[in-house]
Write a protein that holds these residues in place. Structure first.
Motif, PDB file in Angstrom:
ATOM      1  N   ALA A 179      -7.635   7.184  -3.530  1.00  0.00           N
ATOM      2  CA  ALA A 179      -6.494   6.698  -4.311  1.00  0.00           C
ATOM      3  C   ALA A 179      -6.098   5.264  -3.993  1.00  0.00           C
ATOM      4  CB  ALA A 179      -5.295   7.621  -4.104  1.00  0.00           C
ATOM      5  N   VAL A 180      -6.497   4.751  -2.832  1.00  0.00           N
ATOM      6  CA  VAL A 180      -6.080   3.396  -2.456  1.00  0.00           C
ATOM      7  C   VAL A 180      -7.208   2.367  -2.556  1.00  0.00           C
ATOM      8  CG1 VAL A 180      -4.200   4.209  -0.979  1.00  0.00           C
ATOM      9  CG2 VAL A 180      -6.473   3.807   0.015  1.00  0.00           C
ATOM     10  N   GLU A 181      -8.349   2.777  -3.069  1.00  0.00           N
ATOM     11  CA  GLU A 181      -9.504   1.865  -3.188  1.00  0.00           C
ATOM     12  C   GLU A 181      -9.155   0.568  -3.907  1.00  0.00           C
ATOM     13  OE1 GLU A 181     -12.747   1.543  -2.275  1.00  0.00           O
ATOM     14  OE2 GLU A 181     -12.546   3.266  -0.959  1.00  0.00           O
ATOM     15  N   HIS A 182      -8.294   0.645  -4.901  1.00  0.00           N
ATOM     16  CA  HIS A 182      -7.978  -0.522  -5.728  1.00  0.00           C
ATOM     17  C   HIS A 182      -6.989  -1.484  -5.069  1.00  0.00           C
ATOM     18  CE1 HIS A 182      -4.579   2.122  -6.427  1.00  0.00           C
ATOM     19  NE2 HIS A 182      -3.917   1.074  -6.884  1.00  0.00           N
ATOM     20  N   LEU A 183      -6.364  -1.088  -3.989  1.00  0.00           N
ATOM     21  CA  LEU A 183      -5.354  -1.926  -3.347  1.00  0.00           C
ATOM     22  C   LEU A 183      -6.001  -3.031  -2.520  1.00  0.00           C
ATOM     23  CD1 LEU A 183      -2.868   0.829  -2.122  1.00  0.00           C
ATOM     24  CD2 LEU A 183      -2.744  -0.561  -4.202  1.00  0.00           C
ATOM     25  N   SER A 184      -5.270  -4.126  -2.374  1.00  0.00           N
ATOM     26  CA  SER A 184      -5.758  -5.207  -1.523  1.00  0.00           C
ATOM     27  C   SER A 184      -4.924  -5.226  -0.245  1.00  0.00           C
ATOM     28  CB  SER A 184      -5.667  -6.541  -2.257  1.00  0.00           C
ATOM     29  OG  SER A 184      -4.332  -6.795  -2.627  1.00  0.00           O
ATOM     30  N   GLY A 185      -5.407  -5.944   0.742  1.00  0.00           N
ATOM     31  CA  GLY A 185      -4.700  -6.031   2.017  1.00  0.00           C
ATOM     32  C   GLY A 185      -4.965  -4.816   2.892  1.00  0.00           C
ATOM     33  N   TRP A 186      -4.371  -4.845   4.078  1.00  0.00           N
ATOM     34  CA  TRP A 186      -4.541  -3.732   5.004  1.00  0.00           C
ATOM     35  C   TRP A 186      -3.847  -2.488   4.469  1.00  0.00           C
ATOM     36  CZ3 TRP A 186      -8.223  -4.759   8.138  1.00  0.00           C
ATOM     37  CH2 TRP A 186      -8.370  -6.006   8.726  1.00  0.00           C
ATOM     38  N   VAL A 187      -4.529  -1.361   4.582  1.00  0.00           N
ATOM     39  CA  VAL A 187      -3.952  -0.061   4.246  1.00  0.00           C
ATOM     40  C   VAL A 187      -4.068   0.792   5.504  1.00  0.00           C
ATOM     41  CG1 VAL A 187      -4.093   1.982   2.780  1.00  0.00           C
ATOM     42  CG2 VAL A 187      -4.644  -0.278   1.824  1.00  0.00           C
ATOM     43  N   PHE A 188      -2.937   1.297   5.967  1.00  0.00           N
ATOM     44  CA  PHE A 188      -2.888   2.060   7.216  1.00  0.00           C
ATOM     45  C   PHE A 188      -2.718   3.553   6.926  1.00  0.00           C
ATOM     46  CE2 PHE A 188      -1.591  -2.222   8.302  1.00  0.00           C
ATOM     47  CZ  PHE A 188      -2.330  -2.464   9.450  1.00  0.00           C
ATOM     48  N   PHE A 189      -3.569   4.347   7.561  1.00  0.00           N
ATOM     49  CA  PHE A 189      -3.575   5.792   7.375  1.00  0.00           C
ATOM     50  C   PHE A 189      -3.032   6.479   8.619  1.00  0.00           C
ATOM     51  CE2 PHE A 189      -6.648   4.192   4.467  1.00  0.00           C
ATOM     52  CZ  PHE A 189      -6.654   5.069   3.396  1.00  0.00           C
ATOM     53  N   ASP A 190      -2.107   7.396   8.413  1.00  0.00           N
ATOM     54  CA  ASP A 190      -1.647   8.275   9.482  1.00  0.00           C
ATOM     55  C   ASP A 190      -2.655   9.420   9.540  1.00  0.00           C
ATOM     56  OD1 ASP A 190      -0.336   9.987  11.245  1.00  0.00           O
ATOM     57  OD2 ASP A 190       1.629   9.678  10.321  1.00  0.00           O
ATOM     58  N   ARG A 191      -3.651   9.265  10.377  1.00  0.00           N
ATOM     59  CA  ARG A 191      -4.789  10.169  10.526  1.00  0.00           C
ATOM     60  C   ARG A 191      -5.776   9.953   9.372  1.00  0.00           C
ATOM     61  NH1 ARG A 191      -4.148  13.548  14.803  1.00  0.00           N
ATOM     62  NH2 ARG A 191      -2.041  14.120  15.405  1.00  0.00           N
ATOM     63  N   SER A 192      -6.930  10.620   9.493  1.00  0.00           N
ATOM     64  CA  SER A 192      -7.976  10.498   8.473  1.00  0.00           C
ATOM     65  C   SER A 192      -8.673  11.837   8.302  1.00  0.00           C
ATOM     66  CB  SER A 192      -9.007   9.442   8.898  1.00  0.00           C
ATOM     67  OG  SER A 192      -9.853   9.946   9.921  1.00  0.00           O
ATOM     68  N   ALA A 193      -9.640  11.851   7.423  1.00  0.00           N
ATOM     69  CA  ALA A 193     -10.432  13.062   7.224  1.00  0.00           C
ATOM     70  C   ALA A 193     -11.145  13.470   8.510  1.00  0.00           C
ATOM     71  CB  ALA A 193     -11.448  12.848   6.105  1.00  0.00           C
ATOM     72  N   ILE A 194     -11.457  12.504   9.358  1.00  0.00           N
ATOM     73  CA  ILE A 194     -12.137  12.817  10.621  1.00  0.00           C
ATOM     74  C   ILE A 194     -11.254  13.698  11.498  1.00  0.00           C
ATOM     75  CG2 ILE A 194     -13.057  11.810  12.758  1.00  0.00           C
ATOM     76  CD1 ILE A 194     -13.979   9.443  10.915  1.00  0.00           C
ATOM     77  N   ASP A 195      -9.957  13.450  11.523  1.00  0.00           N
ATOM     78  CA  ASP A 195      -9.043  14.298  12.296  1.00  0.00           C
ATOM     79  C   ASP A 195      -9.151  15.750  11.841  1.00  0.00           C
ATOM     80  OD1 ASP A 195      -6.528  12.452  13.709  1.00  0.00           O
ATOM     81  OD2 ASP A 195      -7.916  11.482  12.326  1.00  0.00           O
TER      82      ASP A 195
END
Length: 180
Positions: A71-87
């Motif tokens: 959903a955030v692929e189109h955004l520019s700049g840093w995007v910070f995730f609280d955890r990821s799929a790896i978690d």
């Protein structure tokens, strides 16, 4: 350079507060999938809860994390995730025999993952976090091993004010961007 930065680590280690600070500074953040799932499941009396059906919860968390990332692929700049799929994959692997099931299929994030270490002075239980501190520490230990196994560098954040933590992350990211 990958703009999608994961902040993970110990439950109750200050991730959400740190992400709030990064948002206050104008960065895009993506809230933790697990918390959103727990809120939804509690609201509709569902069973995909870590303390009821951990495997169903982990599968949902993987799906939500993958949807969030797309959903955030189109955004520019840093995007910070609280955890990821790896978690969520780490949780699934811990609970089941599905080890390696997602190997090579997960989207990449920034090469450096920032981990919040166990911090007993700020750890609290709440409606969505019912596990104890020892469980949170065990989860942190699994993540500390798993992220490098998935090809990421780990930067453990020092226990300091939220502002200093945000500064440390942004400085590290600026330095990594200037190297490329």
């Amino acid at each position: 350079m990958n703009r999608f930065v994961v902040i993970s680590g110990c439950s109750g280690g200050g991730k959400s507060t740190l992400l709030g600070e990064l948002a206050r500074r104008g960065h895009t953040i993506v809230e933790e999938p697990g918390r959103r799932i727990v809120e939804q499941e509690l609201a509709c009396r569902g069973s995909a809860l870590p303390w009821v059906d951990g495997i169903a919860f982990a599968h949902r968390a993987i799906d939500v994390a993958l949807t969030d990332r797309a959903a955030v692929e189109h955004l520019s700049g840093w995007v910070f995730f609280d955890r990821s799929a790896i978690d969520a994959v780490v949780a699934l692997d811990h609970l089941s025999e599905g080890r390696g099931r997602y190997a090579g299929t997960l989207p990449r994030y920034h090469d450096t993952v920032f981990l919040t270490p166990p911090w007993p002075e700020i750890y609290v239980n709440d409606r969505e976090r019912r596990h104890g501190f020892d469980d949170a520490v065990a989860e942190y230990q699994r993540l500390l091993v798993a992220y490098p196994a998935h090809g990421y560098r780990v930067s453990v954040l020092a226990r300091m004010t939220v502002g200093k933590r945000a500064d440390a992350i942004l400085t590290a990211l600026a330095q990594s961007a200037s190297v490329c």
